[in-house]
Write a protein that holds these residues in place. Structure first.
Motif, mmCIF file in Angstrom:
data_model
loop_
_atom_site.group_PDB
_atom_site.id
_atom_site.type_symbol
_atom_site.label_atom_id
_atom_site.label_comp_id
_atom_site.label_asym_id
_atom_site.label_seq_id
_atom_site.Cartn_x
_atom_site.Cartn_y
_atom_site.Cartn_z
ATOM 1 N N PRO A 195 0.804 -1.231 0.000
ATOM 2 C CA PRO A 195 0.000 0.000 0.000
ATOM 3 C C PRO A 195 0.833 1.275 0.000
ATOM 4 O O PRO A 195 0.274 2.362 -0.136
ATOM 5 N N ASN A 196 2.150 1.181 0.219
ATOM 6 C CA ASN A 196 3.016 2.364 0.295
ATOM 7 C C ASN A 196 2.505 3.380 1.313
ATOM 8 O O ASN A 196 2.301 4.556 1.017
ATOM 9 N N GLU A 197 2.290 2.881 2.534
ATOM 10 C CA GLU A 197 1.908 3.709 3.675
ATOM 11 C C GLU A 197 0.546 4.379 3.517
ATOM 12 O O GLU A 197 0.266 5.399 4.151
ATOM 13 N N ALA A 198 -0.337 3.803 2.729
ATOM 14 C CA ALA A 198 -1.634 4.441 2.478
ATOM 15 C C ALA A 198 -2.596 4.334 3.649
ATOM 16 O O ALA A 198 -3.581 5.072 3.707
ATOM 17 N N SER A 201 -2.852 2.180 11.106
ATOM 18 C CA SER A 201 -2.660 0.820 11.602
ATOM 19 C C SER A 201 -3.996 0.091 11.778
ATOM 20 O O SER A 201 -4.122 -1.084 11.418
ATOM 21 N N LYS A 202 -5.007 0.763 12.314
ATOM 22 C CA LYS A 202 -6.317 0.111 12.474
ATOM 23 C C LYS A 202 -6.953 -0.168 11.117
ATOM 24 O O LYS A 202 -7.529 -1.239 10.885
ATOM 25 N N GLU A 203 -6.846 0.794 10.213
ATOM 26 C CA GLU A 203 -7.371 0.607 8.858
ATOM 27 C C GLU A 203 -6.677 -0.566 8.183
ATOM 28 O O GLU A 203 -7.312 -1.381 7.502
ATOM 29 N N ALA A 204 -5.357 -0.659 8.363
ATOM 30 C CA ALA A 204 -4.608 -1.757 7.757
ATOM 31 C C ALA A 204 -5.106 -3.098 8.264
ATOM 32 O O ALA A 204 -5.289 -4.050 7.484
ATOM 33 N N LEU A 205 -5.326 -3.202 9.558
ATOM 34 C CA LEU A 205 -5.807 -4.463 10.117
ATOM 35 C C LEU A 205 -7.172 -4.833 9.552
ATOM 36 O O LEU A 205 -7.407 -5.990 9.161
ATOM 37 N N MET A 206 -8.078 -3.868 9.469
ATOM 38 C CA MET A 206 -9.412 -4.141 8.930
ATOM 39 C C MET A 206 -9.325 -4.587 7.468
ATOM 40 O O MET A 206 -10.001 -5.534 7.049
ATOM 41 N N LEU A 226 2.641 4.243 8.217
ATOM 42 C CA LEU A 226 3.750 5.186 8.194
ATOM 43 C C LEU A 226 5.045 4.547 8.693
ATOM 44 O O LEU A 226 5.045 3.765 9.643
ATOM 45 N N ARG A 227 6.139 4.901 8.068
ATOM 46 C CA ARG A 227 7.428 4.241 8.310
ATOM 47 C C ARG A 227 7.901 4.313 9.757
ATOM 48 O O ARG A 227 8.571 3.406 10.235
ATOM 49 N N HIS A 228 7.577 5.425 10.442
ATOM 50 C CA HIS A 228 8.029 5.598 11.818
ATOM 51 C C HIS A 228 6.992 5.161 12.850
ATOM 52 O O HIS A 228 7.205 5.338 14.053
ATOM 53 N N ASP A 229 5.899 4.587 12.389
ATOM 54 C CA ASP A 229 4.869 4.109 13.315
ATOM 55 C C ASP A 229 5.260 2.714 13.803
ATOM 56 O O ASP A 229 4.640 1.702 13.468
ATOM 57 N N TYR A 230 6.321 2.679 14.599
ATOM 58 C CA TYR A 230 6.839 1.395 15.055
ATOM 59 C C TYR A 230 5.812 0.643 15.899
ATOM 60 O O TYR A 230 5.692 -0.587 15.806
ATOM 61 N N GLU A 231 5.063 1.372 16.720
ATOM 62 C CA GLU A 231 4.039 0.724 17.542
ATOM 63 C C GLU A 231 2.949 0.123 16.670
ATOM 64 O O GLU A 231 2.494 -1.011 16.905
#
Length: 383
Positions: A195-198, A201-206, A226-231
């Motif tokens: 997705p290239n960071e589109a 995190s919650k949206e990605a899981l869904m 996002l690249r720096h969203d390590y959590e």
């Protein structure tokens, strides 16, 4: 065998198809070949590239290189420079004015391996000369027909794993693309999405759960957030346990280290800077995290892939660069083969220098027909 000269050749030409992802679109190629020449006559080759705007005229590129880079190279041995550790501080902590860093690293390693009379992957410590390659479309802006033609052709060449671009505002389009991919490649093929960071995190899981519910098992999802969203990346690793999180593409060495420290990736994605790739690859091995080689210019990354034992995959994206060198990297039957020639095995084509060199910046309307990648069917250039 110290560095005594350099030569820069500027190229500018149209792509034979539009490439891009959910965030960018690229129609043209803007690169320059950097050749570092030792007093023995050996040549190390690297390439610098800009995606979104043409490089300046060749004379300006040369002037910037001579002012910012060459003083640190001239008179030194390549084999010493590739192992040098610098500690820049304060105002000295800055990037070059043009993207020379990758080109310099690749050219220095090429020259160091040539002067050692070894293939680069052997100098780096490889125990093999091939790695599995997957077909990557850079396909976000292709029509459905072009998308099918690309991946159907890739399957005919022996690829067994395929990565597509997702992250469309209309999620049904992402599902449709996966269905099209399934329809044109053999049953049992491995699928990856990027997705290239589109997504958040919650949206990605869904969306990952929706993709699985639609019947698609994924080998990995690349850069979902996002690249720096390590959590967020770490949370996805645990929540979407049926697939793998591949991340790190957009991070520098420090960022990749922080990503590994946060256990935010199942797979670490690296690219072309040889010294950086080997250093972070060793750290990843210490943590038991496999590495994947993303797009590298003219697939020079096959050398690092062969030298890092936990690398299973190298990305190949069918870009029309092959005419720039005398003999491109061999990719056959779903494997990329590291050349057994000294250095990285890529030598700038004199025919390309004569035919495609563009010392002065051209307007896009002046580029003319695109050179074709013979590993692909012919696409009409998308305007």
């Amino acid at each position: 065998m110290t560095l005594s000269q350099f030569r820069i050749t500027r190229f500018q030409f149209a792509r034979d198809r539009v490439i891009g992802d959910s965030q960018v679109r690229v129609d043209d190629v803007n690169v320059a070949a950097l050749e570092l020449i030792s007093d023995s006559g050996a040549v190390g080759l690297g390439f610098l590239q800009t995606l979104f705007s043409p490089l300046p005229d060749q004379g300006e590129i040369e002037a910037v290189f001579e002012r910012e880079v060459w003083p640190g190279l001239k008179g030194h041995k390549a084999i010493a420079l590739v192992h040098r550790v610098n500690r820049p501080r304060g105002g000295n902590q800055r990037a070059f004015s043009l993207p020379f860093a990758e080109a310099v690293q690749v050219a220095l390693w090429d020259l160091a391996a040539k002067e050692s009379d070894l293939p680069l992957h052997v100098l780096l410590g490889s125990c093999r000369n091939r790695v599995r390659a997957y077909a990557s479309g850079l396909d976000f802006h292709l029509s459905d027909d072009e998308f099918v033609a690309l991946f159907k052709h890739a399957a005919s060449l022996g690829y067994e794993a395929f990565k597509i671009k997702v992250g469309h505002p209309d999620f049904s389009r992402d599902i449709c693309r996966l269905e099209l991919l399934k329809s044109c490649v053999p049953a049992g093929s491995k699928f990856m999405i990027d997705p290239n960071e589109a997504w958040s995190s919650k949206e990605a899981l869904m969306k990952l759960e929706a993709i699985r519910a639609a019947g698609f098992d994924l080998l990995w999802v690349e850069d979902p957030v996002l690249r720096h969203d390590y959590e967020g990346l770490r949370t996805l690793r645990h929540a979407a346990s049926w697939t793998q999180i591949n991340s790190g593409e957009y991070l520098d060495v420090q960022g990749k280290r922080l990503l590994l420290d946060a256990f935010g990736a199942d797979l670490l994605n690296v690219h072309s800077q040889v010294t950086d790739v080997m250093r972070i690859g060793w750290l990843a091995a210490e943590l038991g995290i496999p590495v994947t080689l993303g797009n590298t210019f003219l697939e020079v990354g096959v050398h690092m892939a062969a030298a890092l034992p936990e690398v299973e995959w190298l990305e190949y994206s069918f870009q029309n660069f092959d005419h720039l060198v005398e003999q491109p990297i061999e990719i056959c039957g779903g494997y990329a083969y590291a050349p057994d020639r000294p250095g990285h095995g890529l030598v700038l084509s004199e025919a390309a220098r004569e035919t495609w060199a563009r010392p002065q910046r051209l307007a896009r309307s002046e580029l003319g027909a695109a050179p074709h990648n013979p590993r692909l069917p012919i696409f009409g250039r998308v305007q």
